[in-house]
Design a protein around this motif. Sequence first.
Motif, PDB file in Angstrom:
ATOM      1  N   ASP A  22      55.755  -1.175  48.336  1.00 27.91           N
ATOM      2  CA  ASP A  22      57.007  -0.809  48.832  1.00 27.91           C
ATOM      3  C   ASP A  22      57.584   0.361  47.785  1.00 27.91           C
ATOM      4  O   ASP A  22      58.392  -0.095  46.803  1.00 27.91           O
ATOM      5  CB  ASP A  22      58.010  -1.432  49.445  1.00 27.91           C
ATOM      6  CG  ASP A  22      59.237  -1.024  49.679  1.00 27.91           C
ATOM      7  OD1 ASP A  22      59.329   0.246  50.038  1.00 27.91           O
ATOM      8  OD2 ASP A  22      60.237  -1.728  50.312  1.00 27.91           O
TER       9      ASP A  22
ATOM     10  N   PRO B  91      64.935  -0.900  40.480  1.00 25.06           N
ATOM     11  CA  PRO B  91      65.463   0.208  41.631  1.00 25.06           C
ATOM     12  C   PRO B  91      66.712  -0.698  42.107  1.00 25.06           C
ATOM     13  O   PRO B  91      67.807   0.031  42.377  1.00 25.06           O
ATOM     14  CB  PRO B  91      64.570   0.206  42.798  1.00 25.06           C
ATOM     15  CG  PRO B  91      63.217  -0.225  42.252  1.00 25.06           C
ATOM     16  CD  PRO B  91      63.469  -1.065  40.741  1.00 25.06           C
TER      17      PRO B  91
ATOM     18  N   SER C 218      60.735  13.635  46.930  1.00 23.19           N
ATOM     19  CA  SER C 218      61.579  12.392  47.154  1.00 23.19           C
ATOM     20  C   SER C 218      60.532  11.173  46.862  1.00 23.19           C
ATOM     21  O   SER C 218      59.244  11.411  46.878  1.00 23.19           O
ATOM     22  CB  SER C 218      61.972  12.440  48.708  1.00 23.19           C
ATOM     23  OG  SER C 218      60.739  12.143  49.513  1.00 23.19           O
ATOM     24  N   ILE C 219      61.135   9.865  46.632  1.00 24.41           N
ATOM     25  CA  ILE C 219      60.194   8.835  46.264  1.00 24.41           C
ATOM     26  C   ILE C 219      59.207   8.761  47.523  1.00 24.41           C
ATOM     27  O   ILE C 219      57.956   8.595  47.397  1.00 24.41           O
ATOM     28  CB  ILE C 219      60.959   7.542  46.141  1.00 24.41           C
ATOM     29  CG1 ILE C 219      61.562   7.500  44.836  1.00 24.41           C
ATOM     30  CG2 ILE C 219      60.172   6.070  46.324  1.00 24.41           C
ATOM     31  CD1 ILE C 219      60.792   7.297  43.556  1.00 24.41           C
ATOM     32  N   LYS C 220      59.591   8.639  48.755  1.00 25.11           N
ATOM     33  CA  LYS C 220      58.678   8.588  49.708  1.00 25.11           C
ATOM     34  C   LYS C 220      57.544   9.622  49.614  1.00 25.11           C
ATOM     35  O   LYS C 220      56.337   9.348  49.886  1.00 25.11           O
ATOM     36  CB  LYS C 220      59.202   8.636  51.028  1.00 25.11           C
ATOM     37  CG  LYS C 220      58.216   8.276  52.537  1.00 25.11           C
ATOM     38  CD  LYS C 220      59.119   7.891  53.734  1.00 25.11           C
ATOM     39  CE  LYS C 220      58.324   7.537  54.731  1.00 25.11           C
ATOM     40  NZ  LYS C 220      56.789   8.335  54.677  1.00 25.11           N
TER      41      LYS C 220
ATOM     42  N   ARG D 209      70.597   0.640  41.580  1.00 20.85           N
ATOM     43  CA  ARG D 209      71.576   0.949  42.686  1.00 20.85           C
ATOM     44  C   ARG D 209      73.127   0.154  42.381  1.00 20.85           C
ATOM     45  O   ARG D 209      73.915   0.768  42.647  1.00 20.85           O
ATOM     46  CB  ARG D 209      71.099   0.133  43.767  1.00 20.85           C
ATOM     47  CG  ARG D 209      69.979   1.105  44.573  1.00 20.85           C
ATOM     48  CD  ARG D 209      69.559   0.567  45.913  1.00 20.85           C
ATOM     49  NE  ARG D 209      68.425   1.458  46.444  1.00 20.85           N
ATOM     50  CZ  ARG D 209      68.104   1.510  47.889  1.00 20.85           C
ATOM     51  NH1 ARG D 209      68.722   0.706  48.781  1.00 20.85           N
ATOM     52  NH2 ARG D 209      67.166   2.275  48.238  1.00 20.85           N
TER      53      ARG D 209
ATOM     54  N   THR E 159      56.911   1.748  40.519  1.00 23.29           N
ATOM     55  CA  THR E 159      57.156   3.176  41.238  1.00 23.29           C
ATOM     56  C   THR E 159      57.971   4.108  40.613  1.00 23.29           C
ATOM     57  O   THR E 159      57.862   5.167  40.214  1.00 23.29           O
ATOM     58  CB  THR E 159      57.622   3.152  42.800  1.00 23.29           C
ATOM     59  OG1 THR E 159      56.559   2.376  43.380  1.00 23.29           O
ATOM     60  CG2 THR E 159      57.908   4.385  43.367  1.00 23.29           C
TER      61      THR E 159
ATOM     62  N   VAL F  87      60.128   2.096  47.554  1.00 27.32           N
ATOM     63  CA  VAL F  87      61.685   2.183  47.267  1.00 27.32           C
ATOM     64  C   VAL F  87      62.124   1.111  46.263  1.00 27.32           C
ATOM     65  O   VAL F  87      62.941   1.337  45.524  1.00 27.32           O
ATOM     66  CB  VAL F  87      62.392   2.156  48.743  1.00 27.32           C
ATOM     67  CG1 VAL F  87      64.074   2.083  48.406  1.00 27.32           C
ATOM     68  CG2 VAL F  87      61.984   3.335  49.573  1.00 27.32           C
TER      69      VAL F  87
END
Length: 336
Positions: free
Chosen positions: A14, A302, A63-65, A306, A21, A16
Amino acid sequence: MQIAFVMDRLETIDPVFETTTALMYECNQRGHSVFFLEPHDIYVRRQHIVARMKEITVARDLSIKQYWDQIIAQQQKESLSFEELTELDAVFLRKDPPLNYNSVEFLAPIRNQVFMINDPCGMVLGNSKLYTLNFPDLIPETHISRDPFRLRKIIDNFGGDMVIKPLGRFGGQGIIKVSTREPENLNSLIHYYVGAHKPYADREQIMVQEYLKAVKEKGDVRILMLNGEILGAMCRKPPDGSFRTNIHAGGKAFAHAVTPRERQICEEIRPRLIADGLYFVGLDLIDEKLIEVNCVSPGGIPRINRVENIRIETRVIDFVEKMALAKRQSRQAALL
């Protein structure tokens, strides 16, 4: 620079909430050539350590995605790079636990020729839950045995709740709280975890550790460290009806201000981490006691980003660039 990531399959991640990542994305943003490989892609050719790799460098500012979709498409192409790993500038060892011992054995002979984070030999040492025994004054009361009678006596003598931890698992798997209030269940659990039906030498050793009650209300603390310095931290609180704080076990992340005592703990273990080449690690603490040192694909970037509104990955890649350049200059000087 040419930077490779030894990791899990891209499709299983994943993007996000994945620390790997964030690190890959930052490398790509800086214009580095990024390569992807799995542990089984490393092999030996004419006494040289080589690998089947995919270059997954893509356009910047996605974007990350979008970035993740494009690098997956890139790695699905048939073309492969067969590279000597010593031609790379840096290698991130980011395969999720359990540690792949075969891959670190391949990488150990070239650890002085290419910068690796973390050092493969250090990861063998740090991978074990026993690594915290290097810091006996910083951890809760801890016992390890494969003898069910000895383990039962330890719990009886302790008198309060304790935690059973299988040594070979990760992500909070198999961790349970036990006490003498349910003696029949306690005996069964101990016998099950050690595999008491097997010959003594074949049984599994388990850790029995003091249960820290503060985990229910305050949770635990994950501190990310780079080269012995604190990068950032978060608090993880368990879901209702559980004491396990791991994100994979349902824990939730919150902002955390590192306490003076937690900073002192980081300072005390700093020299050992650096000496073992464990540059990028995640410390788990409960009630200002050290519970675990995570050096095999430590996570948290990540979520800490945040809750703290920072970008930890920039500091990690700054460090890797610096160390890779120093390693390259050292090798060039040795050839003169």
